[in-house]
Scaffold this motif. Structure first.
Motif, PDB file in Angstrom:
ATOM      1  N   MET A  29     -15.003   2.952 -22.130  1.00 30.61           N
ATOM      2  CA  MET A  29     -14.939   2.783 -23.583  1.00 30.61           C
ATOM      3  C   MET A  29     -15.863   3.762 -24.313  1.00 30.61           C
ATOM      4  O   MET A  29     -15.775   3.906 -25.524  1.00 30.61           O
ATOM      5  N   PHE A  30     -16.747   4.423 -23.584  1.00 31.52           N
ATOM      6  CA  PHE A  30     -17.592   5.424 -24.226  1.00 31.52           C
ATOM      7  C   PHE A  30     -16.733   6.627 -24.615  1.00 31.52           C
ATOM      8  O   PHE A  30     -15.953   7.125 -23.799  1.00 31.52           O
ATOM      9  N   ASP A  31     -16.910   7.079 -25.848  1.00 29.46           N
ATOM     10  CA  ASP A  31     -16.139   8.273 -26.196  1.00 29.46           C
ATOM     11  C   ASP A  31     -16.956   9.287 -26.977  1.00 29.46           C
ATOM     12  O   ASP A  31     -16.402  10.233 -27.530  1.00 29.46           O
ATOM     13  N   TYR A  32     -18.271   9.086 -27.040  1.00 26.89           N
ATOM     14  CA  TYR A  32     -19.119  10.070 -27.696  1.00 26.89           C
ATOM     15  C   TYR A  32     -20.425  10.092 -26.927  1.00 26.89           C
ATOM     16  O   TYR A  32     -20.988   9.031 -26.625  1.00 26.89           O
ATOM     17  N   PHE A  33     -20.875  11.299 -26.623  1.00 26.54           N
ATOM     18  CA  PHE A  33     -22.028  11.452 -25.748  1.00 26.54           C
ATOM     19  C   PHE A  33     -23.055  12.371 -26.391  1.00 26.54           C
ATOM     20  O   PHE A  33     -22.706  13.330 -27.075  1.00 26.54           O
ATOM     21  N   LEU A  34     -24.318  12.048 -26.154  1.00 23.55           N
ATOM     22  CA  LEU A  34     -25.398  12.787 -26.784  1.00 23.55           C
ATOM     23  C   LEU A  34     -26.463  13.121 -25.753  1.00 23.55           C
ATOM     24  O   LEU A  34     -26.653  12.384 -24.776  1.00 23.55           O
ATOM     25  N   ILE A  48     -27.822  17.789 -28.696  1.00 22.29           N
ATOM     26  CA  ILE A  48     -26.429  18.208 -28.782  1.00 22.29           C
ATOM     27  C   ILE A  48     -25.546  17.026 -28.431  1.00 22.29           C
ATOM     28  O   ILE A  48     -25.995  16.108 -27.743  1.00 22.29           O
ATOM     29  N   SER A  49     -24.317  17.042 -28.900  1.00 21.31           N
ATOM     30  CA  SER A  49     -23.402  15.939 -28.621  1.00 21.31           C
ATOM     31  C   SER A  49     -22.001  16.469 -28.324  1.00 21.31           C
ATOM     32  O   SER A  49     -21.709  17.652 -28.538  1.00 21.31           O
ATOM     33  N   ILE A  50     -21.150  15.568 -27.834  1.00 20.85           N
ATOM     34  CA  ILE A  50     -19.773  15.939 -27.564  1.00 20.85           C
ATOM     35  C   ILE A  50     -18.886  14.714 -27.691  1.00 20.85           C
ATOM     36  O   ILE A  50     -19.262  13.616 -27.267  1.00 20.85           O
ATOM     37  N   SER A  51     -17.748  14.917 -28.294  1.00 16.59           N
ATOM     38  CA  SER A  51     -16.740  13.870 -28.383  1.00 16.59           C
ATOM     39  C   SER A  51     -15.844  13.944 -27.149  1.00 16.59           C
ATOM     40  O   SER A  51     -15.655  15.013 -26.569  1.00 16.59           O
ATOM     41  N   SER A  52     -15.260  12.820 -26.781  1.00 17.72           N
ATOM     42  CA  SER A  52     -14.416  12.792 -25.585  1.00 17.72           C
ATOM     43  C   SER A  52     -13.103  13.552 -25.759  1.00 17.72           C
ATOM     44  O   SER A  52     -12.392  13.772 -24.783  1.00 17.72           O
ATOM     45  N   VAL A  64     -22.869  21.575 -23.533  1.00 17.42           N
ATOM     46  CA  VAL A  64     -22.572  20.319 -22.845  1.00 17.42           C
ATOM     47  C   VAL A  64     -21.113  20.361 -22.401  1.00 17.42           C
ATOM     48  O   VAL A  64     -20.225  20.759 -23.158  1.00 17.42           O
ATOM     49  N   PHE A  65     -20.891  19.972 -21.154  1.00 16.40           N
ATOM     50  CA  PHE A  65     -19.558  19.905 -20.573  1.00 16.40           C
ATOM     51  C   PHE A  65     -19.227  18.454 -20.272  1.00 16.40           C
ATOM     52  O   PHE A  65     -20.081  17.711 -19.778  1.00 16.40           O
ATOM     53  N   LEU A  66     -17.983  18.070 -20.561  1.00 14.02           N
ATOM     54  CA  LEU A  66     -17.548  16.705 -20.298  1.00 14.02           C
ATOM     55  C   LEU A  66     -16.320  16.726 -19.404  1.00 14.02           C
ATOM     56  O   LEU A  66     -15.330  17.389 -19.692  1.00 14.02           O
ATOM     57  N   ASN A  67     -16.378  15.971 -18.314  1.00 14.02           N
ATOM     58  CA  ASN A  67     -15.246  15.763 -17.428  1.00 14.02           C
ATOM     59  C   ASN A  67     -14.922  14.280 -17.496  1.00 14.02           C
ATOM     60  O   ASN A  67     -15.517  13.453 -16.804  1.00 14.02           O
ATOM     61  N   LEU A  73     -20.852  14.199 -17.314  1.00 13.59           N
ATOM     62  CA  LEU A  73     -21.170  15.276 -18.246  1.00 13.59           C
ATOM     63  C   LEU A  73     -22.413  16.011 -17.776  1.00 13.59           C
ATOM     64  O   LEU A  73     -23.197  15.469 -16.970  1.00 13.59           O
ATOM     65  N   SER A  74     -22.544  17.227 -18.242  1.00 15.91           N
ATOM     66  CA  SER A  74     -23.693  18.032 -17.853  1.00 15.91           C
ATOM     67  C   SER A  74     -24.177  18.830 -19.051  1.00 15.91           C
ATOM     68  O   SER A  74     -23.407  19.170 -19.952  1.00 15.91           O
ATOM     69  N   LEU A  75     -25.451  19.111 -19.036  1.00 12.05           N
ATOM     70  CA  LEU A  75     -26.093  19.943 -20.058  1.00 12.05           C
ATOM     71  C   LEU A  75     -26.579  21.214 -19.380  1.00 12.05           C
ATOM     72  O   LEU A  75     -27.323  21.142 -18.391  1.00 12.05           O
ATOM     73  N   HIS A  76     -26.140  22.353 -19.905  1.00  9.82           N
ATOM     74  CA  HIS A  76     -26.570  23.642 -19.386  1.00  9.82           C
ATOM     75  C   HIS A  76     -27.509  24.300 -20.399  1.00  9.82           C
ATOM     76  O   HIS A  76     -27.178  24.350 -21.598  1.00  9.82           O
TER      77      HIS A  76
END
Lengths: 117, 114
Positions: A29-34, A48-52, A64-67, A73-76
């Motif tokens: 149910m998570f769809d936004y990551f920070l 930084i953040s990312i939407s699903s 930030v990469f999201l799989n 997810l990963s932060l580079h």
């Protein structure tokens, strides 16, 4: 039960090299990551953040990469700098806000990054 | 800078005593949160507020109460402090209730319960 996990408590990287911080989550149910960065004796600061609906978001040296299929997810950070030495927290938000409209963040346990000059 | 202050910044108290931590914001944001940070757990939500006199429980609310009598202040009270409540407490605000809204954190209060 930890819904957001950061399995590496620490990471050391040479200055100028890439830092990769990883985060896994279990709640679909998570769809936004920070990502938050925290220095000692200070509060976390938003990084930084990312939407699903995306698989990548870039801001300067930070990407930030999201799989979503892997719930990973990963932060580079490229290039890493000594000032990047801090604890990095991954956090996640549920798809729908609560009935109150508030957004309850779920945090990982953090990864301490040390950038060696 | 989201204009968040916390007081006190450090406190040492004894088991069984009441403790109140204060979070103050200067930007009139609707949503305020209290978290605790512990090794091996990251940050965990204690209580939050979605308006004056409107509060709700978070993940680890047992042993804590909150109050918000005006927009700018959110108080966290430990009615009878226990050693398990030794922690660093962070207040946060968010500017709206939209899903993609970041939270901004205060500097923290380090509480030690002896």
């Amino acid at each position: 039960d930890q819904q957001v996990k950061q399995n590496s408590p620490s990471l050391s990287v040479q200055e100028g090299r890439i830092s990769i911080l990883n985060c896994d989550y279990t709640n679909s149910m998570f769809d936004y990551f920070l990502w938050y960065k925290k220095y000692p004796a200070e509060g976390p600061t938003f990084l930084i953040s990312i939407s699903s609906i995306k698989d990548k978001n870039e801001d300067g040296r930070f990407t930030v990469f999201l799989n979503k299929s892997a719930k990973h997810l990963s932060l580079h950070i490229v290039p890493s700098q000594p000032g990047d030495s801090a604890v990095y927290f991954c956090a996640a938000l549920r798809a729908q806000p609560s009935r109150t409209g508030a957004n309850n963040l779920f945090f990982g346990t953090g990864t301490r990054l040390t950038v060696i000059p | 800078d989201a204009g968040i202050t916390q007081s006190p910044r450090h406190k040492v108290t004894e088991t069984g005593t009441p403790v109140t931590l204060r979070c103050h914001q200067t930007e009139n944001h609707r949503y305020m949160y209290w978290y605790r940070q512990d090794p091996g757990h990251g940050l965990r939500l204690i209580h939050y507020s979605y308006g004056v006199k409107d509060t709700d429980k978070g993940e680890v609310s047992d042993g804590y109460s909150v109050s918000r009598s005006k927009t700018e202040d959110f108080l966290l009270t430990l009615e009878s402090a226990t050693s398990s409540q030794t922690s660093v407490y962070f207040c946060a605000i968010s500017r709206s209730g939209t899903t993609n809204n970041e939270q901004f954190f205060g500097p923290g209060t380090r509480l030690t319960v002896l």
